[in-house]
Write an enzyme that holds these catalytic residues in place. Structure first.
Site, mmCIF file in Angstrom:
data_model
loop_
_atom_site.group_PDB
_atom_site.id
_atom_site.type_symbol
_atom_site.label_atom_id
_atom_site.label_comp_id
_atom_site.label_asym_id
_atom_site.label_seq_id
_atom_site.Cartn_x
_atom_site.Cartn_y
_atom_site.Cartn_z
ATOM 1 N N LYS A 77 1.953 11.394 -10.826
ATOM 2 C CA LYS A 77 0.912 10.466 -11.586
ATOM 3 C C LYS A 77 1.892 9.294 -12.020
ATOM 4 C CE LYS A 77 -2.002 13.879 -14.327
ATOM 5 N NZ LYS A 77 -2.365 14.275 -15.641
ATOM 6 N N HIS A 129 6.393 11.165 -27.853
ATOM 7 C CA HIS A 129 5.277 11.604 -27.300
ATOM 8 C C HIS A 129 5.505 13.230 -27.647
ATOM 9 C CE1 HIS A 129 2.387 13.495 -24.647
ATOM 10 N NE2 HIS A 129 3.469 14.071 -23.891
ATOM 11 N N ARG A 153 0.962 -1.289 0.082
ATOM 12 C CA ARG A 153 -0.064 -0.095 0.083
ATOM 13 C C ARG A 153 0.806 1.281 0.119
ATOM 14 N NH1 ARG A 153 -2.681 -3.045 3.505
ATOM 15 N NH2 ARG A 153 -4.697 -4.072 2.650
ATOM 16 N N GLU A 165 8.390 19.846 -25.020
ATOM 17 C CA GLU A 165 7.827 19.951 -23.965
ATOM 18 C C GLU A 165 8.134 21.472 -23.140
ATOM 19 O OE1 GLU A 165 5.162 18.572 -22.604
ATOM 20 O OE2 GLU A 165 4.866 16.564 -23.361
ATOM 21 N N LYS A 198 5.997 23.644 -13.942
ATOM 22 C CA LYS A 198 5.217 22.348 -13.423
ATOM 23 C C LYS A 198 5.098 22.402 -11.876
ATOM 24 C CE LYS A 198 3.870 17.665 -14.065
ATOM 25 N NZ LYS A 198 3.742 16.533 -15.070
ATOM 26 N N HIS A 216 -2.071 13.710 -28.461
ATOM 27 C CA HIS A 216 -2.403 12.280 -27.898
ATOM 28 C C HIS A 216 -3.299 11.429 -28.921
ATOM 29 C CE1 HIS A 216 -2.225 13.475 -23.216
ATOM 30 N NE2 HIS A 216 -1.175 12.784 -23.570
ATOM 31 N N ASN A 251 -1.843 20.668 -20.639
ATOM 32 C CA ASN A 251 -2.068 19.919 -21.607
ATOM 33 C C ASN A 251 -2.175 20.640 -23.139
ATOM 34 O OD1 ASN A 251 -2.820 17.540 -20.358
ATOM 35 N ND2 ASN A 251 -4.938 18.099 -19.981
ATOM 36 N N HIS A 255 -1.782 18.920 -26.582
ATOM 37 C CA HIS A 255 -1.898 17.416 -26.150
ATOM 38 C C HIS A 255 -3.277 16.757 -26.614
ATOM 39 C CE1 HIS A 255 1.600 17.866 -23.780
ATOM 40 N NE2 HIS A 255 1.695 16.646 -23.234
ATOM 41 N N ARG A 294 -4.621 22.500 -13.734
ATOM 42 C CA ARG A 294 -3.679 21.523 -14.435
ATOM 43 C C ARG A 294 -3.813 21.332 -15.584
ATOM 44 N NH1 ARG A 294 -0.668 16.414 -10.958
ATOM 45 N NH2 ARG A 294 0.583 15.541 -12.803
ATOM 46 N N GLU A 347 -5.461 17.888 -11.077
ATOM 47 C CA GLU A 347 -6.175 18.154 -12.410
ATOM 48 C C GLU A 347 -7.445 18.198 -12.435
ATOM 49 O OE1 GLU A 347 -4.286 16.099 -15.464
ATOM 50 O OE2 GLU A 347 -5.673 16.926 -16.979
HETATM 51 N N1 LIG Z 1 3.738 10.725 -15.161
HETATM 52 C C1 LIG Z 1 3.420 11.926 -16.063
HETATM 53 O O1 LIG Z 1 2.865 12.902 -15.600
HETATM 54 C C2 LIG Z 1 4.216 11.640 -17.500
HETATM 55 C C3 LIG Z 1 4.310 12.795 -18.006
HETATM 56 C C4 LIG Z 1 4.821 12.822 -19.451
HETATM 57 C C5 LIG Z 1 5.298 11.695 -19.780
HETATM 58 N N2 LIG Z 1 4.879 10.236 -19.210
HETATM 59 C C6 LIG Z 1 5.506 8.952 -19.682
HETATM 60 O O2 LIG Z 1 6.646 8.975 -19.804
HETATM 61 C C7 LIG Z 1 6.683 7.976 -20.857
HETATM 62 C C8 LIG Z 1 7.847 8.495 -21.751
HETATM 63 O O3 LIG Z 1 9.098 8.876 -21.167
HETATM 64 P P1 LIG Z 1 10.360 9.103 -21.742
HETATM 65 O O4 LIG Z 1 10.189 9.887 -23.096
HETATM 66 O O5 LIG Z 1 11.375 9.606 -20.974
HETATM 67 O O6 LIG Z 1 10.702 7.806 -22.763
HETATM 68 P P2 LIG Z 1 11.324 6.637 -22.095
HETATM 69 O O7 LIG Z 1 11.248 6.372 -20.789
HETATM 70 O O8 LIG Z 1 10.682 5.247 -22.994
HETATM 71 O O9 LIG Z 1 12.735 6.701 -22.521
HETATM 72 C C9 LIG Z 1 13.090 6.946 -23.827
HETATM 73 C C10 LIG Z 1 14.649 6.030 -24.391
HETATM 74 O O10 LIG Z 1 15.733 6.364 -23.715
HETATM 75 C C11 LIG Z 1 16.502 5.609 -23.075
HETATM 76 N N3 LIG Z 1 17.268 6.492 -22.203
HETATM 77 C C12 LIG Z 1 16.650 6.846 -20.729
HETATM 78 N N4 LIG Z 1 17.521 7.635 -20.321
HETATM 79 C C13 LIG Z 1 18.720 7.556 -21.236
HETATM 80 C C14 LIG Z 1 20.137 8.263 -20.836
HETATM 81 N N5 LIG Z 1 20.397 9.068 -20.045
HETATM 82 N N6 LIG Z 1 20.869 7.949 -21.903
HETATM 83 C C15 LIG Z 1 20.496 7.078 -22.893
HETATM 84 N N7 LIG Z 1 19.289 6.711 -23.235
HETATM 85 C C16 LIG Z 1 18.463 6.707 -22.141
HETATM 86 C C17 LIG Z 1 15.348 4.646 -22.469
HETATM 87 O O11 LIG Z 1 16.143 3.277 -22.365
HETATM 88 C C18 LIG Z 1 14.625 4.351 -23.701
HETATM 89 O O12 LIG Z 1 15.054 3.581 -24.675
HETATM 90 C C19 LIG Z 1 5.531 7.780 -21.603
HETATM 91 O O13 LIG Z 1 5.243 6.497 -21.057
HETATM 92 C C20 LIG Z 1 4.720 8.837 -20.969
HETATM 93 O O14 LIG Z 1 3.084 8.250 -20.588
HETATM 94 C C21 LIG Z 1 4.520 10.587 -18.202
HETATM 95 ZN ZN LIG Z 2 3.591 15.781 -22.436
#
Ligand SMILES: NC(=O)c1ccc[n+]([C@@H]2O[C@H](COP(=O)([O-])OP(=O)(O)OC[C@H]3O[C@@H](n4cnc5c(N)ncnc54)[C@H](O)[C@@H]3O)[C@@H](O)[C@H]2O)c1
Ligand SMILES: [Zn+2]
Length: 360
Positions: free
Chosen positions: A141, A263, A119, A183, A225, A250, A243, A246, A239, A235
């Site tokens: 999130k 993304h 939990r 972003e 942020k 999306h 978006n 987005h 918040r 949100e």
């Molecule tokens: N929780 C939230 O508020 C929120 C907000 C935005 C996005 N997200 C989520 O984040 C995800 C996308 O995240 P992302 O864009 O970081 O992609 P990701 O986590 O898939 O990373 C992208 C690639 O970069 C590689 N990588 C990571 N760090 C590295 C480094 N320092 N050097 C070399 N390679 C590296 C990873 O292995 C991966 O192949 C999505 O699933 C999205 O839904 C969540």
């Molecule tokens: Zn985004």
């Protein structure tokens, strides 16, 4: 330059966000200062760990981290289950602190494991992509995808500490780095003329991953942020300004099954469409649209969209989580650093906006 330290307020308690080139070297002190110890377990992906293991000496009780794959297709309950298994194998209990080291996929997945195991275990986010440093690591999130949709399973689980060190971004592929920069541009458009101008004027240094230049834009993005999520953790209204870009973004990701765009790239198209729609609705000044469009174009080429169908995208917009009680809340820019929400956008206006980015 000393690290920048921000505070995010959350229902579960305020937490610090530390941003700075070389800040990771001080991670053990930050953990101690936040009383996050002594049982600590690191969770990362094989690639990220191979590249950055050296920066985590002495951080965890066991130096052997839990490693799970981090592609978007692994962001599911099966991978979370592997994290649970490893936590059980290590005898993790309520006192264990989970430290997620990776991009947004690792942060969201490990965060969800931490939110649900026993939990809730305390969570520390060490974002290693630009996207994660400016966005996903802050705000609480967490979650995973379901076979039928993205991020359908999740929770709010605020971290106890976030440390964003731009030095780890030196190994990030250029496309991933650019995806995060979109972003950053978004934050400039919605909240900060200074940030918008800084991206435009320091672009070469940013692309060179100059740590000071990157730290400055990460810190300013995180400040925006942090302000927004501190005021509206769940949100309920404010918040939603985050978006911007987005709604269409999306939808583009969904109709291409999350395979074509990073993304941020989909958000770049979404911002272009939102700027066009804003001009059509007379809320966005043309001159500002031109500047923002030019900056987005300067960041580099985007994947093609001409083959996508406007009706498919409109249908995806209709299924979006941002529809509240049947109403689409569309964020439009009213100038640099300011936005408004339109709740009466018509299908015709969306179609025109899609046409402006080359989708019929
Ligand atoms: N929780 C939230 O508020 C929120 C907000 C935005 C996005 N997200 C989520 O984040 C995800 C996308 O995240 P992302 O864009 O970081 O992609 P990701 O986590 O898939 O990373 C992208 C690639 O970069 C590689 N990588 C990571 N760090 C590295 C480094 N320092 N050097 C070399 N390679 C590296 C990873 O292995 C991966 O192949 C999505 O699933 C999205 O839904 C969540
Ligand atoms: Zn985004």
């Amino acid at each position: 330059m000393p690290p920048t330290r921000l505070e995010v307020s959350a229902a579960a308690g305020a937490y610090p966000v530390v941003i700075g080139a070389g800040a990771l070297a001080m991670l053990p002190q930050f953990l101690d200062q936040s009383s996050l110890g002594p049982r600590r377990v690191l969770v990362s992906s094989p690639l990220v760990w191979k590249l950055h293991e050296d920066k985590f000496a002495g951080v965890a009780t066991e130096q052997e981290p839990i490693l799970v794959p981090d592609g978007e297709r692994f962001k599911n309950l099966a991978t979370v289950s592997r994290v649970y298994d490893a936590l059980i194998d290590r005898g993790a209990d309520r006192s264990t602190v989970v430290i997620a080291v990776g991009g947004g996929v690792i942060g969201d997945m490990v965060g969800f494991a931490a939110a649900s195991y026993l939990r809730g275990l305390r969570l520390v986010q060490i974002p290693t992509t630009l996207m994660a440093q400016v966005d996903s690591a802050l705000g609480g999130k967490v979650g995973v995808n379901h076979a039928r949709g993205k991020n359908l399973i999740g929770a709010f689980h605020a971290p106890r500490l976030v440390v964003a060190d731009p030095v780890v971004l030196e190994t990030l592929p250029r496309r991933e780095f650019r995806a995060g920069l979109y972003e950053v541009v978004k934050y400039g458009i919605i909240a900060s003329a200074g940030l918008f101008d800084r991206v435009a004027t320091t672009l070469p240094a940013l692309f060179d991953r100059d740590p000071a230049a990157v730290a400055a834009v990460v810190a300013e993005s995180c400040r925006i942020k942090a302000d927004v999520v501190s005021a509206d953790e769940r949100e309920s209204g404010l918040r939603r300004v985050l978006n911007f870009g987005h709604t269409v973004g999306h939808a583009l990701e969904a109709v291409t099954k999350y395979r074509r765009f990073r993304h941020g790239e989909a958000v770049a198209y979404g911002m272009l469409a939102a700027l066009a729609l804003g001009v059509a609705r007379d809320v966005t000044p043309r001159e500002f649209r031109d500047r923002a469009t030019a900056l987005i174009a300067t960041l580099g080429p985007l994947p093609p969209v001409a083959d996508l169908s406007a009706p498919d995208i409109l249908a995806a917009i209709g299924r979006d989580k941002k529809i509240v009680a049947g109403t689409l809340h569309f964020v439009a820019a009213t100038g640099i650093g300011a936005v408004t929400e339109l709740t009466d956008v018509t299908e015709g206006q969306l179609r025109e906006a899609l046409k402006s980015i080359g989708i019929r």
